[in-house]
Design an enzyme around this catalytic site. Structure first.
Site, PDB file in Angstrom:
ATOM      1  N   CYS A 147       0.846  -1.681  -0.373  1.00 33.40           N
ATOM      2  CA  CYS A 147      -0.214  -0.321   0.018  1.00 33.40           C
ATOM      3  C   CYS A 147       1.204   1.089  -0.270  1.00 33.40           C
ATOM      4  O   CYS A 147       0.606   2.623  -0.246  1.00 33.40           O
ATOM      5  CB  CYS A 147      -0.814  -0.411   1.061  1.00 33.40           C
TER       6      CYS A 147
ATOM      7  N   HIS B 191      -3.047   7.075   1.515  1.00 31.94           N
ATOM      8  CA  HIS B 191      -3.858   5.817   1.225  1.00 31.94           C
ATOM      9  C   HIS B 191      -5.340   5.480   1.562  1.00 31.94           C
ATOM     10  O   HIS B 191      -5.695   6.003   3.022  1.00 31.94           O
ATOM     11  CB  HIS B 191      -2.784   4.781   1.284  1.00 31.94           C
TER      12      HIS B 191
ATOM     13  N   ASN C 162     -10.287  -0.398  -0.548  1.00 30.92           N
ATOM     14  CA  ASN C 162      -8.926  -0.081  -0.393  1.00 30.92           C
ATOM     15  C   ASN C 162      -8.379  -1.327  -1.593  1.00 30.92           C
ATOM     16  O   ASN C 162      -7.889  -2.017  -1.720  1.00 30.92           O
ATOM     17  CB  ASN C 162      -8.194  -1.250   0.860  1.00 30.92           C
TER      18      ASN C 162
END
Length: 325
Positions: free
Chosen positions: A111, A252, A282
């Protein structure tokens, strides 16, 4: 010279998996998911591979930048879910868009991948090695999700985002990057090409559970709400800036509660923390460039604005950079 973003692009697969859809697969509900994560939908790649999505996002970024693919010197692709081990996704993108003069490679930092790729590209441009660099985050995380695990399957989605950095005059802001491998077990997906897998499972038709994404949700949440404000403060102090100098904090897109907690700890208006995780979930390394592209195209990003991008996730790894639009 520094690298300034001169074009953005993204690709979102058309197939949508809603919370209601998930409630028919595992014991959950739309209300339960939204309350804990903020996610309503996620998009699923299906037949769209990471390489395909990366290439589509790249084409749109090239068009948005008003350059030709032949002008690209380097391609950096951040991905934890490539459809090919080799050649790299970067090679697949080069072929697909006709960037015949570009070299490139893939980066795997989960990520935090796009932030680390951005920092790498900046270093190359500041050193005078390259003038035009294509950055991509592309993920098909649905291929790594155990769709019977309520703790993870509600979180993740697929997509790709891209940005082109062009050499230009401007001010350099020192970045920050960290990792702590001692805490890596908090977020793990083991290789299906390991000796253990090949010996025990290759001819059985089964896939061992630890080769799907596994996560200590509480541990990752606690890590994020502590480390992200710290790394944001770090880059601000290095740049002799304060939160009041920043127009947008683009984090993020992991969880709405994380973003809200970071804003609260930084004592900063949540309105400066844009979110699109409600629609996409996500998307790991793709989340920041997808959001950048949306904000670029809808006019929220204005010339001269200062932006912090911050990534955090598996590794555990985290980092941040300040950029001027």
């Amino acid at each position: 010279m520094i690298g300034k973003i001169c074009g953005t692009g993204s690709y979102i697969p058309p197939k949508i998996l809603s919370n209601d859809d998930l409630s028919e697969m595992v014991e959950t509900s739309d209300e339960w998911i939204r309350e804990r994560t903020g996610v309503r939908n996620r998009h699923i790649a299906g037949e769209d591979t990471s390489s395909f999505m990366a290439s589509e996002a790249a084409k749109r970024a090239v068009e948005n930048a008003g350059i030709s693919p032949e002008e690209i010197d380097l391609i950096l692709v951040a991905s934890s879910s490539p459809d090919v081990i080799f050649p790299s996704v970067a090679c697949e993108v080069q072929k697909a868009i006709g960037a015949v003069h570009a070299s490139g490679y893939d980066m795997q930092a989960a990520c935090t991948g796009f932030v680390f790729a951005y920092q790498t590209a900046q270093a190359y441009i500041e050193a005078g090695f390259y003038k035009t660099i294509l950055l991509i985050g592309s993920e098909a995380l649905s291929t790594m999700v155990d769709w019977t695990d309520r703790g993870t399957c509600i979180l993740f989605g697929d997509g790709a985002g891209a940005a082109i950095l062009c050499a230009a005059e401007g001010k350099t802001y020192p970045p920050a990057a960290h990792m702590d491998g001692r805490k890596g077990e908090a977020l793990v997906c083991r290789s299906r090409f390991s000796d253990r897998f090949l010996e025990k499972y290759q001819n059985t038709g089964k896939v061992p559970g630890d080769t799907y994404i596994s996560m200590d949700g509480r541990g990752v949440f606690q890590f994020a709400v502590k480390s992200v404000p710290q790394v944001v403060t770090e880059v601000l102090e290095k740049a002799l800036l304060t939160t009041d100098d920043i127009d947008w904090f683009i984090l993020h897109q992991a969880n709405q509660r994380i973003v809200e907690s970071v804003a609260k700890r930084l004592k900063t208006d949540i309105e400066r923390f844009p979110m699109n995780l409600q629609e996409y979930g996500n998307t790991s390394s793709a989340s920041i460039p997808i959001l950048l592209d949306e904000m670029n195209r809808d006019g929220r990003l204005k010339r001269g604005q200062k932006i912090i991008i911050a990534g955090f996730g598996a590794g555990l790894a985290w980092g941040a950079s300040i950029l001027e639009w």
